[in-house]
Design a protein around this motif. Structure first.
Motif, PDB file in Angstrom:
ATOM      1  N   GLN A 129     -42.760   5.296 -36.423  1.00 30.81           N
ATOM      2  CA  GLN A 129     -44.100   4.697 -36.458  1.00 30.81           C
ATOM      3  C   GLN A 129     -45.037   5.426 -35.507  1.00 30.81           C
ATOM      4  OE1 GLN A 129     -43.215   0.361 -35.912  1.00 30.81           O
ATOM      5  NE2 GLN A 129     -44.714   0.130 -37.554  1.00 30.81           N
ATOM      6  N   TYR A 135     -53.530   4.402 -40.809  1.00 28.64           N
ATOM      7  CA  TYR A 135     -52.404   5.333 -40.685  1.00 28.64           C
ATOM      8  C   TYR A 135     -52.796   6.449 -39.717  1.00 28.64           C
ATOM      9  CZ  TYR A 135     -49.407   9.298 -41.429  1.00 28.64           C
ATOM     10  OH  TYR A 135     -48.582  10.380 -41.196  1.00 28.64           O
ATOM     11  N   THR A 190     -44.455   5.870 -41.004  1.00 29.27           N
ATOM     12  CA  THR A 190     -45.626   5.021 -41.197  1.00 29.27           C
ATOM     13  C   THR A 190     -46.500   5.011 -39.954  1.00 29.27           C
ATOM     14  OG1 THR A 190     -46.332   2.814 -41.926  1.00 29.27           O
ATOM     15  CG2 THR A 190     -44.469   2.909 -40.394  1.00 29.27           C
ATOM     16  N   SER A 221     -42.886   7.585 -47.245  1.00 33.17           N
ATOM     17  CA  SER A 221     -44.118   7.520 -46.469  1.00 33.17           C
ATOM     18  C   SER A 221     -44.826   6.211 -46.761  1.00 33.17           C
ATOM     19  CB  SER A 221     -45.034   8.694 -46.816  1.00 33.17           C
ATOM     20  OG  SER A 221     -44.429   9.929 -46.482  1.00 33.17           O
ATOM     21  N   VAL A 222     -45.220   5.512 -45.707  1.00 29.81           N
ATOM     22  CA  VAL A 222     -45.895   4.225 -45.835  1.00 29.81           C
ATOM     23  C   VAL A 222     -47.276   4.361 -45.220  1.00 29.81           C
ATOM     24  CG1 VAL A 222     -45.790   1.766 -45.306  1.00 29.81           C
ATOM     25  CG2 VAL A 222     -43.668   3.044 -45.696  1.00 29.81           C
ATOM     26  N   ASN A 277     -50.272   2.839 -44.241  1.00 30.91           N
ATOM     27  CA  ASN A 277     -50.610   1.444 -43.977  1.00 30.91           C
ATOM     28  C   ASN A 277     -52.106   1.196 -43.822  1.00 30.91           C
ATOM     29  OD1 ASN A 277     -49.960   3.003 -41.450  1.00 30.91           O
ATOM     30  ND2 ASN A 277     -50.958   1.233 -40.530  1.00 30.91           N
TER      31      ASN A 277
END
Length: 284
Positions: A30, A73, A67, A126-127, A129
């Motif tokens: 993160q 992001y 993420t 891949s997130v 956000n």
């Protein structure tokens, strides 16, 4: 070339990157600044390259979830939430050859960042956000890309403010959505919504923000049921053509960006807010 790394050795090494390893070998990475959305400065820029090198060198992990944190992001540029520069300051006047060498160092970190992501030899989810208008190539090099319904992609840090769209932007967007769409996106600074990115083929799923990470873990836990070497070799198979594209064009784009960047950053070391025009020279 990455070197052998182990989770216990790198997990607490980076102030802007938090790591968590599950019992079944899923590594969560993160991006953050003080627990909130990442603030993109030279420190987080350079450390992202080194952090991905450690992830790529860790042969114990089976899958990576990458993420951000909070609302974005990667869309906060160099200034802290109170509007002040970080301490120590990132603005550093470096004229002449010293500045050129500083720019070359940043290009070196940038080149390594791209390759270190591609050298991650396990599937990468891949997130995205939230908004991503800086270094969108990083999440787009994932094998599965999830985006929140309020996310968008934009390359605001290059051509819209007077720089050559390098940093891998010219490679990844052309590779994923084709040359016509890529040129339009990079030249106009278009905000590509998550839904449009889904329609363009850059994103696989669009979900409400509060469901995004749960979906990533759901996918990850299903994928890691496969044998470890199957996971590694499948990632290698999927990145092969992208590596060829980066080999052909990454150095070319970085060279043109770095050379032209002397007109924008003649001091060669500072990051300015995104709303500064290219010809608004603070050093005069």
């Amino acid at each position: 070339m990455v070197k052998r790394a182990r989770y216990a050795e790198y997990k607490d090494s980076y102030p802007n990157y938090r790591f968590e390893l599950s019992d079944d070998g899923i590594l969560l990475m993160q991006c953050h600044t003080d627990g909130g959305s990442l603030v993109w400065d030279w420190k987080s820029h350079d450390d992202m390259s080194d952090a991905f090198a450690d992830v790529a060198g860790d042969r114990e992990i089976k899958l990576l979830i990458h993420t951000g944190t909070g609302e974005n992001y990667n869309a906060d540029w160099g200034l802290m939430p109170d509007g002040k520069l970080p301490d120590p300051p990132i603005y550093d006047a470096m004229p002449g050859v010293k500045g050129l060498h500083k720019l070359d160092e940043k290009a070196w970190y940038n080149r390594n960042l791209q390759w270190n992501v591609l050298d991650v030899d396990v599937p990468m989810i891949s997130v995205v956000n939230g908004p991503c208008n800086i270094h969108s190539e990083v999440p787009l090099m994932g094998d599965i890309v999830l985006a929140s319904d309020d996310a968008y992609f934009q390359d605001v840090s290059h051509f819209p403010r007077g720089q050559v769209p390098g940093d891998g932007q010219h490679v990844i967007w052309n590779h994923i959505v084709g040359p016509n769409r890529a040129r339009y996106l990079l030249l106009t600074g278009k905000k590509l919504s998550a839904q449009e990115a889904l329609e363009w083929g850059a994103v696989n799923e669009v979900l409400p923000k509060d469901q995004l990470l749960d979906r990533a873990w759901e996918l990850a836990r299903e994928l890691v049921k496969k044998p470890p070497l199957v996971l590694r070799y499948t990632r290698q198979l999927f990145t092969q053509n992208l590596k060829r594209a980066y080999l052909d064009e990454l150095g070319h784009g970085l060279a043109r960006e770095t050379y032209a960047q002397q007109e924008f950053f003649p001091f060669g070391g500072g990051m300015e807010p995104l709303d500064r025009a290219w010809n608004d020279k603070p050093w005069t």
